[in-house]
Design a protein around this motif. Structure first.
Motif, PDB file in Angstrom:
ATOM      1  N   PRO A  42       0.828  -1.202   0.000  1.00  0.00           N
ATOM      2  CA  PRO A  42       0.000   0.000   0.000  1.00  0.00           C
ATOM      3  C   PRO A  42       0.861   1.249   0.000  1.00  0.00           C
ATOM      4  CG  PRO A  42       0.028  -0.997   2.180  1.00  0.00           C
ATOM      5  CD  PRO A  42       0.714  -1.968   1.248  1.00  0.00           C
ATOM      6  N   ALA A  43       0.359   2.296  -0.636  1.00  0.00           N
ATOM      7  CA  ALA A  43       1.088   3.558  -0.632  1.00  0.00           C
ATOM      8  C   ALA A  43       1.129   4.124   0.775  1.00  0.00           C
ATOM      9  CB  ALA A  43       0.411   4.552  -1.584  1.00  0.00           C
ATOM     10  N   ILE A  44       2.147   4.898   1.070  1.00  0.00           N
ATOM     11  CA  ILE A  44       2.297   5.512   2.390  1.00  0.00           C
ATOM     12  C   ILE A  44       1.568   6.845   2.385  1.00  0.00           C
ATOM     13  CG2 ILE A  44       3.940   6.456   4.047  1.00  0.00           C
ATOM     14  CD1 ILE A  44       5.957   4.392   2.996  1.00  0.00           C
ATOM     15  N   ALA A  45       0.699   7.049   3.354  1.00  0.00           N
ATOM     16  CA  ALA A  45      -0.184   8.209   3.369  1.00  0.00           C
ATOM     17  C   ALA A  45       0.568   9.513   3.628  1.00  0.00           C
ATOM     18  CB  ALA A  45      -1.257   8.014   4.437  1.00  0.00           C
ATOM     19  N   ASP A  46      -0.074  10.606   3.273  1.00  0.00           N
ATOM     20  CA  ASP A  46       0.389  11.954   3.586  1.00  0.00           C
ATOM     21  C   ASP A  46       0.169  12.170   5.081  1.00  0.00           C
ATOM     22  OD1 ASP A  46       0.666  14.661   4.025  1.00  0.00           O
ATOM     23  OD2 ASP A  46      -0.657  15.293   2.402  1.00  0.00           O
ATOM     24  N   LEU A  47       1.221  11.999   5.870  1.00  0.00           N
ATOM     25  CA  LEU A  47       1.100  12.050   7.323  1.00  0.00           C
ATOM     26  C   LEU A  47       0.883  13.466   7.855  1.00  0.00           C
ATOM     27  CD1 LEU A  47       3.902   9.493   8.304  1.00  0.00           C
ATOM     28  CD2 LEU A  47       1.447   9.083   7.995  1.00  0.00           C
ATOM     29  N   LEU A  48       1.226  14.469   7.054  1.00  0.00           N
ATOM     30  CA  LEU A  48       1.065  15.847   7.501  1.00  0.00           C
ATOM     31  C   LEU A  48      -0.403  16.281   7.475  1.00  0.00           C
ATOM     32  CD1 LEU A  48       2.504  18.452   8.410  1.00  0.00           C
ATOM     33  CD2 LEU A  48       2.672  19.090   5.989  1.00  0.00           C
ATOM     34  N   HIS A  49      -1.197  15.645   6.589  1.00  0.00           N
ATOM     35  CA  HIS A  49      -2.584  16.066   6.415  1.00  0.00           C
ATOM     36  C   HIS A  49      -3.533  14.879   6.620  1.00  0.00           C
ATOM     37  CE1 HIS A  49      -0.172  18.772   3.648  1.00  0.00           C
ATOM     38  NE2 HIS A  49      -0.645  19.616   4.558  1.00  0.00           N
ATOM     39  N   PRO A  50      -3.618  14.348   7.835  1.00  0.00           N
ATOM     40  CA  PRO A  50      -4.504  13.206   8.063  1.00  0.00           C
ATOM     41  C   PRO A  50      -5.969  13.613   7.925  1.00  0.00           C
ATOM     42  CG  PRO A  50      -3.691  14.073  10.148  1.00  0.00           C
ATOM     43  CD  PRO A  50      -2.944  14.800   9.073  1.00  0.00           C
ATOM     44  N   ILE A  51      -6.756  12.698   7.393  1.00  0.00           N
ATOM     45  CA  ILE A  51      -8.184  12.967   7.243  1.00  0.00           C
ATOM     46  C   ILE A  51      -8.935  11.643   7.289  1.00  0.00           C
ATOM     47  CG2 ILE A  51      -8.111  12.876   4.703  1.00  0.00           C
ATOM     48  CD1 ILE A  51     -10.228  15.155   4.742  1.00  0.00           C
ATOM     49  N   THR A  52     -10.114  11.662   7.863  1.00  0.00           N
ATOM     50  CA  THR A  52     -11.019  10.518   7.800  1.00  0.00           C
ATOM     51  C   THR A  52     -12.184  10.900   6.909  1.00  0.00           C
ATOM     52  OG1 THR A  52     -12.174  11.278   9.788  1.00  0.00           O
ATOM     53  CG2 THR A  52     -10.396   9.674  10.089  1.00  0.00           C
ATOM     54  N   TRP A  53     -12.655   9.951   6.140  1.00  0.00           N
ATOM     55  CA  TRP A  53     -13.706  10.215   5.168  1.00  0.00           C
ATOM     56  C   TRP A  53     -15.064   9.810   5.728  1.00  0.00           C
ATOM     57  CZ3 TRP A  53     -12.078  13.410   1.715  1.00  0.00           C
ATOM     58  CH2 TRP A  53     -10.737  13.394   1.326  1.00  0.00           C
ATOM     59  N   TRP A  56      -2.563   7.857 -15.061  1.00  0.00           N
ATOM     60  CA  TRP A  56      -3.582   8.372 -14.151  1.00  0.00           C
ATOM     61  C   TRP A  56      -4.214   7.241 -13.338  1.00  0.00           C
ATOM     62  CZ3 TRP A  56      -6.270  12.263 -18.004  1.00  0.00           C
ATOM     63  CH2 TRP A  56      -5.463  13.387 -18.142  1.00  0.00           C
ATOM     64  N   SER A  57      -4.330   6.080 -13.923  1.00  0.00           N
ATOM     65  CA  SER A  57      -4.863   4.938 -13.168  1.00  0.00           C
ATOM     66  C   SER A  57      -3.929   4.582 -12.013  1.00  0.00           C
ATOM     67  CB  SER A  57      -5.044   3.724 -14.081  1.00  0.00           C
ATOM     68  OG  SER A  57      -6.030   3.967 -15.074  1.00  0.00           O
ATOM     69  N   LEU A  58      -2.628   4.597 -12.272  1.00  0.00           N
ATOM     70  CA  LEU A  58      -1.658   4.313 -11.210  1.00  0.00           C
ATOM     71  C   LEU A  58      -1.747   5.361 -10.096  1.00  0.00           C
ATOM     72  CD1 LEU A  58       1.429   3.273 -13.365  1.00  0.00           C
ATOM     73  CD2 LEU A  58       0.060   1.780 -11.894  1.00  0.00           C
ATOM     74  N   GLU A  59      -1.931   6.625 -10.475  1.00  0.00           N
ATOM     75  CA  GLU A  59      -2.082   7.675  -9.477  1.00  0.00           C
ATOM     76  C   GLU A  59      -3.343   7.461  -8.652  1.00  0.00           C
ATOM     77  OE1 GLU A  59      -0.161  10.320  -8.587  1.00  0.00           O
ATOM     78  OE2 GLU A  59       1.428   9.638  -9.925  1.00  0.00           O
ATOM     79  N   ALA A  60      -4.442   7.115  -9.324  1.00  0.00           N
ATOM     80  CA  ALA A  60      -5.697   6.881  -8.605  1.00  0.00           C
ATOM     81  C   ALA A  60      -5.571   5.699  -7.654  1.00  0.00           C
ATOM     82  CB  ALA A  60      -6.828   6.655  -9.603  1.00  0.00           C
ATOM     83  N   GLU A  61      -4.916   4.640  -8.097  1.00  0.00           N
ATOM     84  CA  GLU A  61      -4.731   3.468  -7.241  1.00  0.00           C
ATOM     85  C   GLU A  61      -3.913   3.816  -6.002  1.00  0.00           C
ATOM     86  OE1 GLU A  61      -2.910   0.704  -9.868  1.00  0.00           O
ATOM     87  OE2 GLU A  61      -4.759   0.337 -11.020  1.00  0.00           O
ATOM     88  N   ALA A  62      -2.889   4.650  -6.178  1.00  0.00           N
ATOM     89  CA  ALA A  62      -2.053   5.034  -5.038  1.00  0.00           C
ATOM     90  C   ALA A  62      -2.832   5.900  -4.047  1.00  0.00           C
ATOM     91  CB  ALA A  62      -0.807   5.765  -5.525  1.00  0.00           C
ATOM     92  N   HIS A  63      -3.588   6.866  -4.575  1.00  0.00           N
ATOM     93  CA  HIS A  63      -4.402   7.704  -3.687  1.00  0.00           C
ATOM     94  C   HIS A  63      -5.426   6.853  -2.946  1.00  0.00           C
ATOM     95  CE1 HIS A  63      -3.167  11.879  -4.391  1.00  0.00           C
ATOM     96  NE2 HIS A  63      -2.905  11.529  -5.639  1.00  0.00           N
ATOM     97  N   HIS A  64      -6.035   5.923  -3.636  1.00  0.00           N
ATOM     98  CA  HIS A  64      -7.010   5.040  -3.002  1.00  0.00           C
ATOM     99  C   HIS A  64      -6.343   4.207  -1.918  1.00  0.00           C
ATOM    100  CE1 HIS A  64      -9.250   1.120  -2.892  1.00  0.00           C
ATOM    101  NE2 HIS A  64     -10.256   1.949  -2.713  1.00  0.00           N
ATOM    102  N   SER A  65      -5.170   3.675  -2.208  1.00  0.00           N
ATOM    103  CA  SER A  65      -4.453   2.820  -1.265  1.00  0.00           C
ATOM    104  C   SER A  65      -4.070   3.567  -0.002  1.00  0.00           C
ATOM    105  CB  SER A  65      -3.206   2.247  -1.937  1.00  0.00           C
ATOM    106  OG  SER A  65      -2.413   1.521  -1.037  1.00  0.00           O
ATOM    107  N   GLN A  66      -3.674   4.834  -0.145  1.00  0.00           N
ATOM    108  CA  GLN A  66      -3.214   5.591   1.026  1.00  0.00           C
ATOM    109  C   GLN A  66      -4.318   6.418   1.663  1.00  0.00           C
ATOM    110  OE1 GLN A  66      -0.043   7.926  -0.761  1.00  0.00           O
ATOM    111  NE2 GLN A  66      -1.300   9.765  -0.764  1.00  0.00           N
TER     112      GLN A  66
END
Length: 315
Positions: free
Chosen positions: A4-15, A222-232
Protein backbone atom coordinates in the motif's frame (compact mmCIF):
# COMPACT_ATOMS: atom_id res chain seq x y z
CA UNK A 1 4.29 -7.87 -3.58
CA UNK A 2 1.76 -5.04 -3.86
CA UNK A 3 2.51 -2.69 -0.99
CA UNK A 4 0.00 0.00 0.00
CA UNK A 5 1.09 3.56 -0.63
CA UNK A 6 2.30 5.51 2.39
CA UNK A 7 -0.18 8.21 3.37
CA UNK A 8 0.39 11.95 3.59
CA UNK A 9 1.10 12.05 7.32
CA UNK A 10 1.06 15.85 7.50
CA UNK A 11 -2.58 16.07 6.42
CA UNK A 12 -4.50 13.21 8.06
CA UNK A 13 -8.18 12.97 7.24
CA UNK A 14 -11.02 10.52 7.80
CA UNK A 15 -13.71 10.22 5.17
CA UNK A 16 -17.47 9.83 5.60
CA UNK A 17 -18.66 6.45 6.82
CA UNK A 18 -18.30 3.81 4.14
CA UNK A 19 -15.50 5.61 2.29
CA UNK A 20 -11.73 5.30 2.61
CA UNK A 21 -10.55 7.73 -0.09
CA UNK A 22 -11.94 10.48 -2.30
CA UNK A 23 -11.76 11.47 -5.95
CA UNK A 24 -12.96 14.46 -7.92
CA UNK A 25 -12.98 15.03 -11.66
CA UNK A 26 -12.52 18.71 -12.43
CA UNK A 27 -12.60 20.70 -15.65
CA UNK A 28 -11.10 24.13 -16.29
CA UNK A 29 -13.31 25.63 -19.01
CA UNK A 30 -10.75 28.15 -20.20
CA UNK A 31 -11.92 28.36 -23.84
CA UNK A 32 -10.35 31.42 -25.47
CA UNK A 33 -9.62 33.20 -22.20
CA UNK A 34 -6.26 31.64 -21.33
CA UNK A 35 -4.87 32.32 -24.81
CA UNK A 36 -6.08 35.92 -24.83
CA UNK A 37 -4.65 36.56 -21.36
CA UNK A 38 -1.30 35.19 -22.52
CA UNK A 39 -1.30 37.24 -25.71
CA UNK A 40 -4.18 39.61 -26.59
CA UNK A 41 -3.12 39.61 -30.24
CA UNK A 42 -4.03 35.92 -30.43
CA UNK A 43 -7.58 37.01 -31.23
CA UNK A 44 -6.31 37.74 -34.75
CA UNK A 45 -5.55 34.04 -35.27
CA UNK A 46 -8.77 32.45 -36.48
CA UNK A 47 -7.52 28.87 -36.29
CA UNK A 48 -6.19 29.32 -32.77
CA UNK A 49 -9.50 30.76 -31.62
CA UNK A 50 -11.34 27.73 -33.04
CA UNK A 51 -8.91 25.42 -31.26
CA UNK A 52 -9.96 27.03 -27.97
CA UNK A 53 -13.67 27.33 -28.71
CA UNK A 54 -13.83 23.58 -29.35
CA UNK A 55 -14.02 23.26 -25.57
CA UNK A 56 -17.38 24.89 -24.87
CA UNK A 57 -18.86 24.24 -28.32
CA UNK A 58 -18.12 20.52 -28.75
CA UNK A 59 -16.23 19.08 -25.78
CA UNK A 60 -18.34 20.24 -22.82
CA UNK A 61 -21.57 18.73 -24.21
CA UNK A 62 -19.66 15.49 -24.83
CA UNK A 63 -18.21 15.50 -21.32
CA UNK A 64 -21.61 16.20 -19.79
CA UNK A 65 -22.97 13.13 -21.57
CA UNK A 66 -20.12 11.04 -20.19
CA UNK A 67 -20.70 12.30 -16.66
CA UNK A 68 -24.42 11.60 -16.98
CA UNK A 69 -23.75 8.10 -18.26
CA UNK A 70 -21.33 7.46 -15.39
CA UNK A 71 -23.75 9.04 -12.89
CA UNK A 72 -21.16 11.29 -11.24
CA UNK A 73 -21.04 14.97 -10.42
CA UNK A 74 -17.98 17.00 -11.36
CA UNK A 75 -16.59 20.47 -10.70
CA UNK A 76 -16.17 22.96 -13.55
CA UNK A 77 -13.90 25.96 -12.89
CA UNK A 78 -15.07 28.67 -15.27
CA UNK A 79 -13.54 32.09 -16.02
CA UNK A 80 -16.11 34.88 -16.05
CA UNK A 81 -15.32 35.73 -19.66
CA UNK A 82 -16.06 32.15 -20.71
CA UNK A 83 -19.38 32.32 -18.86
CA UNK A 84 -20.32 35.54 -20.63
CA UNK A 85 -19.27 34.15 -24.00
CA UNK A 86 -21.01 30.77 -23.65
CA UNK A 87 -23.90 31.28 -21.22
CA UNK A 88 -25.95 28.34 -22.51
CA UNK A 89 -23.07 25.94 -21.85
CA UNK A 90 -22.65 27.20 -18.29
CA UNK A 91 -26.35 26.74 -17.67
CA UNK A 92 -26.12 23.19 -19.05
CA UNK A 93 -23.36 22.47 -16.53
CA UNK A 94 -25.50 23.79 -13.67
CA UNK A 95 -28.62 21.98 -14.91
CA UNK A 96 -26.60 18.76 -14.95
CA UNK A 97 -26.11 19.04 -11.19
CA UNK A 98 -22.43 19.91 -11.37
CA UNK A 99 -20.51 22.41 -9.29
CA UNK A 100 -19.27 25.67 -10.81
CA UNK A 101 -16.07 27.12 -9.38
CA UNK A 102 -14.33 30.47 -9.92
CA UNK A 103 -11.33 30.58 -12.28
CA UNK A 104 -10.61 34.26 -12.69
CA UNK A 105 -12.32 36.54 -15.16
CA UNK A 106 -10.04 36.31 -18.22
CA UNK A 107 -7.67 33.66 -16.85
CA UNK A 108 -5.43 36.57 -15.93
CA UNK A 109 -1.70 36.21 -15.21
CA UNK A 110 -1.41 36.19 -11.42
CA UNK A 111 2.30 36.46 -10.67
CA UNK A 112 3.23 39.69 -8.95
CA UNK A 113 -0.13 41.46 -9.15
CA UNK A 114 -1.26 43.61 -6.23
CA UNK A 115 -4.20 42.82 -4.00
CA UNK A 116 -6.47 45.50 -5.44
CA UNK A 117 -5.97 44.24 -8.98
CA UNK A 118 -6.56 40.65 -7.94
CA UNK A 119 -9.69 41.67 -6.04
CA UNK A 120 -11.06 43.25 -9.20
CA UNK A 121 -10.53 39.97 -11.10
CA UNK A 122 -12.33 38.04 -8.38
CA UNK A 123 -15.27 40.42 -8.25
CA UNK A 124 -15.69 40.60 -12.00
CA UNK A 125 -15.66 36.80 -12.23
CA UNK A 126 -18.23 36.52 -9.44
CA UNK A 127 -20.48 39.03 -11.16
CA UNK A 128 -20.30 37.16 -14.46
CA UNK A 129 -21.14 33.77 -12.94
CA UNK A 130 -24.02 35.25 -10.95
CA UNK A 131 -25.44 37.02 -13.99
CA UNK A 132 -25.14 34.07 -16.35
CA UNK A 133 -26.07 31.14 -14.14
CA UNK A 134 -27.26 32.56 -10.84
CA UNK A 135 -24.45 30.83 -8.93
CA UNK A 136 -22.16 32.06 -6.16
CA UNK A 137 -19.12 29.77 -6.21
CA UNK A 138 -17.66 28.48 -2.95
CA UNK A 139 -14.51 27.17 -4.66
CA UNK A 140 -11.64 28.91 -6.42
CA UNK A 141 -8.82 27.74 -8.65
CA UNK A 142 -6.27 30.37 -9.60
CA UNK A 143 -5.34 30.69 -13.27
CA UNK A 144 -2.21 28.65 -13.86
CA UNK A 145 -2.48 27.52 -10.20
CA UNK A 146 -0.70 30.71 -9.13
CA UNK A 147 -1.80 32.05 -5.74
CA UNK A 148 -0.25 35.15 -4.23
CA UNK A 149 0.34 35.44 -0.49
CA UNK A 150 -2.54 37.93 -0.28
CA UNK A 151 -4.92 35.70 -2.27
CA UNK A 152 -6.31 33.63 0.64
CA UNK A 153 -7.43 36.75 2.50
CA UNK A 154 -9.23 38.02 -0.59
CA UNK A 155 -10.98 34.67 -0.93
CA UNK A 156 -12.01 34.67 2.73
CA UNK A 157 -13.34 38.23 2.37
CA UNK A 158 -15.68 36.93 -0.33
CA UNK A 159 -16.85 33.90 1.56
CA UNK A 160 -15.04 31.21 -0.38
CA UNK A 161 -14.96 27.81 1.32
CA UNK A 162 -11.98 26.36 -0.49
CA UNK A 163 -9.12 26.87 -2.91
CA UNK A 164 -7.54 24.34 -5.27
CA UNK A 165 -4.28 25.91 -6.44
CA UNK A 166 -1.52 24.68 -4.11
CA UNK A 167 0.66 21.61 -4.52
CA UNK A 168 1.90 20.64 -1.06
CA UNK A 169 -0.29 17.70 -0.13
CA UNK A 170 -2.12 14.56 -1.18
CA UNK A 171 -5.18 15.20 1.01
CA UNK A 172 -7.28 18.29 1.75
CA UNK A 173 -6.39 20.45 4.73
CA UNK A 174 -7.32 23.75 6.35
CA UNK A 175 -4.95 26.70 6.30
CA UNK A 176 -4.79 30.15 7.87
CA UNK A 177 -5.37 32.95 5.38
CA UNK A 178 -2.64 35.04 7.06
CA UNK A 179 -0.40 34.87 10.11
CA UNK A 180 -2.46 37.42 12.07
CA UNK A 181 -5.88 36.40 10.72
CA UNK A 182 -8.05 33.89 12.63
CA UNK A 183 -9.89 32.82 9.48
CA UNK A 184 -9.04 29.73 7.45
CA UNK A 185 -10.07 28.10 4.20
CA UNK A 186 -9.81 24.56 2.90
CA UNK A 187 -7.10 23.64 0.42
CA UNK A 188 -7.68 20.72 -1.98
CA UNK A 189 -4.21 20.25 -3.49
CA UNK A 190 -3.44 19.67 -7.16
CA UNK A 191 -0.55 18.04 -9.01
CA UNK A 192 0.89 18.62 -12.49
CA UNK A 193 0.97 14.85 -12.96
CA UNK A 194 -2.81 14.93 -12.85
CA UNK A 195 -3.27 17.72 -15.38
CA UNK A 196 -3.98 16.99 -19.03
CA UNK A 197 -2.05 20.08 -20.13
CA UNK A 198 1.32 18.41 -19.63
CA UNK A 199 0.19 15.32 -21.53
CA UNK A 200 -1.72 16.65 -24.50
CA UNK A 201 -1.49 20.43 -24.89
CA UNK A 202 0.12 21.68 -28.08
CA UNK A 203 -0.43 24.59 -30.43
CA UNK A 204 2.36 25.98 -32.65
CA UNK A 205 3.81 29.14 -31.22
CA UNK A 206 1.60 28.99 -28.15
CA UNK A 207 2.35 25.98 -25.94
CA UNK A 208 3.75 22.49 -25.82
CA UNK A 209 6.72 20.66 -27.26
CA UNK A 210 4.84 19.06 -30.13
CA UNK A 211 4.80 15.68 -28.36
CA UNK A 212 1.16 14.70 -27.78
CA UNK A 213 0.96 11.61 -25.61
CA UNK A 214 -1.14 8.56 -26.39
CA UNK A 215 -4.37 8.40 -24.36
CA UNK A 216 -3.44 4.80 -23.54
CA UNK A 217 -0.25 5.97 -21.82
CA UNK A 218 -2.09 8.74 -20.00
CA UNK A 219 -4.82 6.34 -18.87
CA UNK A 220 -2.18 4.05 -17.42
CA UNK A 221 -0.40 6.88 -15.61
CA UNK A 222 -3.58 8.37 -14.15
CA UNK A 223 -4.86 4.94 -13.17
CA UNK A 224 -1.66 4.31 -11.21
CA UNK A 225 -2.08 7.67 -9.48
CA UNK A 226 -5.70 6.88 -8.60
CA UNK A 227 -4.73 3.47 -7.24
CA UNK A 228 -2.05 5.03 -5.04
CA UNK A 229 -4.40 7.70 -3.69
CA UNK A 230 -7.01 5.04 -3.00
CA UNK A 231 -4.45 2.82 -1.26
CA UNK A 232 -3.21 5.59 1.03
CA UNK A 233 -6.66 7.02 1.73
CA UNK A 234 -6.03 10.43 0.21
CA UNK A 235 -7.72 12.55 -2.48
CA UNK A 236 -7.33 12.03 -6.23
CA UNK A 237 -7.99 15.31 -8.08
CA UNK A 238 -7.82 15.26 -11.88
CA UNK A 239 -7.67 18.53 -13.81
CA UNK A 240 -8.84 18.45 -17.41
CA UNK A 241 -9.42 21.16 -20.00
CA UNK A 242 -12.37 20.44 -22.30
CA UNK A 243 -10.59 21.70 -25.43
CA UNK A 244 -7.92 19.08 -24.70
CA UNK A 245 -9.47 16.06 -22.99
CA UNK A 246 -12.82 16.50 -24.69
CA UNK A 247 -11.33 15.35 -28.00
CA UNK A 248 -12.63 11.91 -29.09
CA UNK A 249 -9.97 9.40 -28.07
CA UNK A 250 -9.00 11.37 -24.99
CA UNK A 251 -12.64 11.52 -23.88
CA UNK A 252 -12.95 7.76 -24.33
CA UNK A 253 -9.85 7.23 -22.16
CA UNK A 254 -11.23 9.63 -19.57
CA UNK A 255 -14.46 7.66 -19.32
CA UNK A 256 -12.47 4.44 -18.86
CA UNK A 257 -10.59 6.14 -16.04
CA UNK A 258 -13.84 7.24 -14.42
CA UNK A 259 -15.10 3.65 -14.56
CA UNK A 260 -11.89 2.40 -12.93
CA UNK A 261 -11.99 5.00 -10.16
CA UNK A 262 -15.66 4.38 -9.47
CA UNK A 263 -14.90 0.66 -9.19
CA UNK A 264 -12.36 1.13 -6.39
CA UNK A 265 -13.79 -0.13 -3.10
CA UNK A 266 -14.71 2.73 -0.80
CA UNK A 267 -13.78 5.51 -3.24
CA UNK A 268 -15.95 8.60 -2.75
CA UNK A 269 -16.34 10.20 -6.21
CA UNK A 270 -17.90 13.62 -5.76
CA UNK A 271 -17.52 17.37 -6.24
CA UNK A 272 -14.80 19.52 -4.75
CA UNK A 273 -17.43 21.34 -2.71
CA UNK A 274 -18.51 18.09 -1.04
CA UNK A 275 -14.89 17.25 -0.23
CA UNK A 276 -14.24 20.76 1.12
CA UNK A 277 -17.33 20.77 3.34
CA UNK A 278 -16.35 17.41 4.77
CA UNK A 279 -12.80 18.64 5.39
CA UNK A 280 -14.07 21.74 7.17
CA UNK A 281 -16.13 19.57 9.52
CA UNK A 282 -13.69 16.67 10.01
CA UNK A 283 -10.31 18.43 10.28
CA UNK A 284 -9.39 20.69 13.20
CA UNK A 285 -5.71 21.44 12.56
CA UNK A 286 -5.00 24.73 10.81
CA UNK A 287 -1.82 24.90 8.76
CA UNK A 288 0.37 27.79 7.77
CA UNK A 289 2.81 27.82 4.88
CA UNK A 290 6.52 28.46 5.08
CA UNK A 291 7.57 31.94 3.98
CA UNK A 292 10.95 32.87 2.59
CA UNK A 293 11.98 36.51 2.54
CA UNK A 294 14.96 37.49 0.40
CA UNK A 295 15.23 41.29 0.69
CA UNK A 296 18.32 41.63 -1.49
CA UNK A 297 19.77 38.99 -3.75
CA UNK A 298 22.51 37.89 -3.96
CA UNK A 299 24.62 38.32 -0.85
CA UNK A 300 22.14 39.28 1.83
CA UNK A 301 20.95 35.87 2.92
CA UNK A 302 17.31 34.95 3.42
CA UNK A 303 14.80 34.81 6.26
CA UNK A 304 12.78 31.61 6.56
CA UNK A 305 9.52 31.43 8.50
CA UNK A 306 8.64 27.73 8.86
CA UNK A 307 5.21 26.25 8.38
CA UNK A 308 3.21 25.45 11.49
CA UNK A 309 0.06 23.69 12.63
CA UNK A 310 -2.48 25.10 15.07
CA UNK A 311 -4.40 22.38 16.88
CA UNK A 312 -8.00 22.33 18.01
CA UNK A 313 -9.34 24.98 15.68
CA UNK A 314 -13.05 25.74 15.62
CA UNK A 315 -15.14 24.46 12.72
Amino acid sequence: MNQPAIADLLHPITWPEGYKAAASFTFDVDAESCTIAHDPTSTRRMSLMTHQSYGPKVAVPRLLKILERQDIRATFFIPGFTAESYPDIVRQIVDGGHEVGHHGYLHEPMQGIDAATEASYLDRGLEALAKVAGVRPVGYRAPWWELNWHSPGLLADRGFLYDSSLLDGDAPYRFAVAADDPRDIVEIPVDWTLDDWEQYAFYPGVTGSGVIESPAKVLEMWSLEAEAHHSQGSCFVLTNHPFISGRPSKAVALERLIERVKGMDGMWVTTMEDIARHTKSAVTDIHTHARIDVPVFPGAGAAFTPAAVREGALK
